[in-house]
Design a protein around this motif. Sequence first.
Motif, short mmCIF file in Angstrom:
data_model
loop_
_atom_site.label_atom_id
_atom_site.label_comp_id
_atom_site.label_asym_id
_atom_site.label_seq_id
_atom_site.Cartn_x
_atom_site.Cartn_y
_atom_site.Cartn_z
N PRO A 65 37.56 38.60 50.43
CA PRO A 65 36.85 39.25 49.15
C PRO A 65 35.79 40.03 49.41
O PRO A 65 35.17 39.74 50.10
CB PRO A 65 36.56 37.98 48.31
CG PRO A 65 37.37 36.74 48.94
CD PRO A 65 37.42 37.10 50.25
N GLU A 66 35.53 41.00 48.39
CA GLU A 66 34.45 41.95 48.62
C GLU A 66 33.11 40.97 48.23
O GLU A 66 33.07 39.97 47.52
CB GLU A 66 34.61 43.08 47.89
CG GLU A 66 35.61 43.96 47.98
CD GLU A 66 35.57 44.64 49.13
OE1 GLU A 66 34.49 45.38 49.63
OE2 GLU A 66 36.70 44.63 50.13
N GLN A 90 32.48 40.41 44.86
CA GLN A 90 33.56 39.77 44.18
C GLN A 90 33.41 38.38 43.76
O GLN A 90 32.78 37.43 44.59
CB GLN A 90 34.94 39.86 44.94
CG GLN A 90 36.16 39.54 44.20
CD GLN A 90 37.42 39.64 45.15
OE1 GLN A 90 37.24 40.53 46.14
NE2 GLN A 90 38.36 39.07 44.75
N SER A 91 33.60 37.93 42.48
CA SER A 91 33.59 36.55 42.12
C SER A 91 34.95 36.29 41.90
O SER A 91 35.67 36.65 41.39
CB SER A 91 32.70 36.54 40.67
OG SER A 91 31.38 36.74 40.93
N CYS A 92 35.05 34.67 41.82
CA CYS A 92 36.23 33.99 41.51
C CYS A 92 36.15 32.90 40.45
O CYS A 92 34.69 32.63 40.31
CB CYS A 92 36.78 33.41 42.89
SG CYS A 92 37.12 34.62 44.24
N GLY A 124 32.94 36.38 47.42
CA GLY A 124 32.88 37.14 48.53
C GLY A 124 31.79 36.72 49.49
O GLY A 124 31.80 36.92 50.64
N PHE A 140 41.78 33.88 41.71
CA PHE A 140 40.81 34.98 42.22
C PHE A 140 41.76 36.14 42.17
O PHE A 140 43.15 35.97 42.25
CB PHE A 140 40.46 34.72 43.59
CG PHE A 140 41.59 34.70 44.63
CD1 PHE A 140 41.99 35.63 45.16
CD2 PHE A 140 42.14 33.38 44.69
CE1 PHE A 140 43.02 35.46 46.25
CE2 PHE A 140 43.17 33.19 45.78
CZ PHE A 140 43.43 34.27 46.52
N ASP A 141 41.41 37.39 42.15
CA ASP A 141 42.26 38.69 42.34
C ASP A 141 42.00 39.10 43.72
O ASP A 141 41.40 38.45 44.43
CB ASP A 141 41.33 39.76 41.69
CG ASP A 141 41.44 39.78 40.13
OD1 ASP A 141 42.49 39.23 39.55
OD2 ASP A 141 40.37 40.18 39.71
N PRO A 170 41.83 40.73 47.13
CA PRO A 170 40.79 41.84 47.53
C PRO A 170 41.17 43.07 46.84
O PRO A 170 40.36 44.19 46.35
CB PRO A 170 40.37 41.25 48.88
CG PRO A 170 40.41 40.10 49.02
CD PRO A 170 42.02 39.81 48.27
N TRP A 174 41.27 43.59 43.54
CA TRP A 174 39.90 43.53 42.87
C TRP A 174 39.20 45.02 43.12
O TRP A 174 38.50 45.51 42.52
CB TRP A 174 39.22 42.59 43.58
CG TRP A 174 37.79 42.38 42.95
CD1 TRP A 174 37.32 41.63 41.91
CD2 TRP A 174 36.46 43.04 43.30
NE1 TRP A 174 35.86 41.84 41.63
CE2 TRP A 174 35.33 42.70 42.73
CE3 TRP A 174 35.96 44.10 44.32
CZ2 TRP A 174 34.15 43.25 42.41
CZ3 TRP A 174 34.75 44.40 44.44
CH2 TRP A 174 33.84 43.97 43.56
N ARG A 175 39.32 45.64 44.37
CA ARG A 175 38.71 46.96 44.74
C ARG A 175 39.63 47.83 43.59
O ARG A 175 38.66 48.67 43.40
CB ARG A 175 39.17 47.17 45.92
CG ARG A 175 38.17 46.24 46.93
CD ARG A 175 38.31 46.85 48.62
NE ARG A 175 39.85 46.80 49.01
CZ ARG A 175 40.19 45.58 49.80
NH1 ARG A 175 39.46 44.70 49.88
NH2 ARG A 175 41.58 45.73 50.28
N HIS A 184 37.75 47.85 40.37
CA HIS A 184 36.53 47.89 40.40
C HIS A 184 35.86 49.23 40.94
O HIS A 184 34.83 49.51 40.90
CB HIS A 184 35.69 46.77 40.90
CG HIS A 184 35.84 45.61 40.16
ND1 HIS A 184 36.79 44.82 40.20
CD2 HIS A 184 34.92 45.10 39.29
CE1 HIS A 184 36.74 43.68 39.49
NE2 HIS A 184 35.65 43.91 38.65
#
Length: 180
Positions: free
Chosen positions: A56-57, A60-62, A72, A147-148, A150, A153-154, A157
């Motif tokens: 995760p970045e 990033q939140s889960c 992250g 979670f997404d 990573p 998620w990138r 975002h």
Amino acid sequence: MRNFLITITFFAMLFAIIVWLDNSNSKQFEGPAFVIDGDTIMLAGEKLRLMGIDAPELAQSCTMNGVNWPCGQASKRALNEHIGGAVVSCLGQGHDKYGRWLATCQMRGQSINAWLVKSGWAVDYGGYAAEEGEARRAEVGLWRGHFDYPQEWRRLHRSDASAEPLDMQSWFNRILAWFK
């Protein structure tokens, strides 16, 4: 049948060339490592992106039980605690699009890349599917909640909302994983 044999020969030669080119662009690193994020370290003055995994970045939140948590940051912290000042040995094999070495790393004879996925702090990105399966079943790390991935998620975002394409090394790693 002849065309089939020619096609197979062509792809075998192409694969051999890729392996040869990949091996000619390698470098060994060893020493204490500084953790940048869950899949990137600084070693011997070089940034190394741990190959075959995706963590995760930092931002990033889960979610777990409906509550957001900074996964992250947790991934980075887990890697930092795992390394704990030990000597790390890495084999860099080419560079990613950001100029970082793509590396497989070991510490005390064990793969750091595999540990991150097996512990649930990173996902498989080409070569660690078995470890990801273990983490999923054990519901550890990211797998304790939702979670997404990573990469997704990138993509969600980025200011231009464009998807991050897989680089050549990622495709190569996925192809190699099929043969393991």
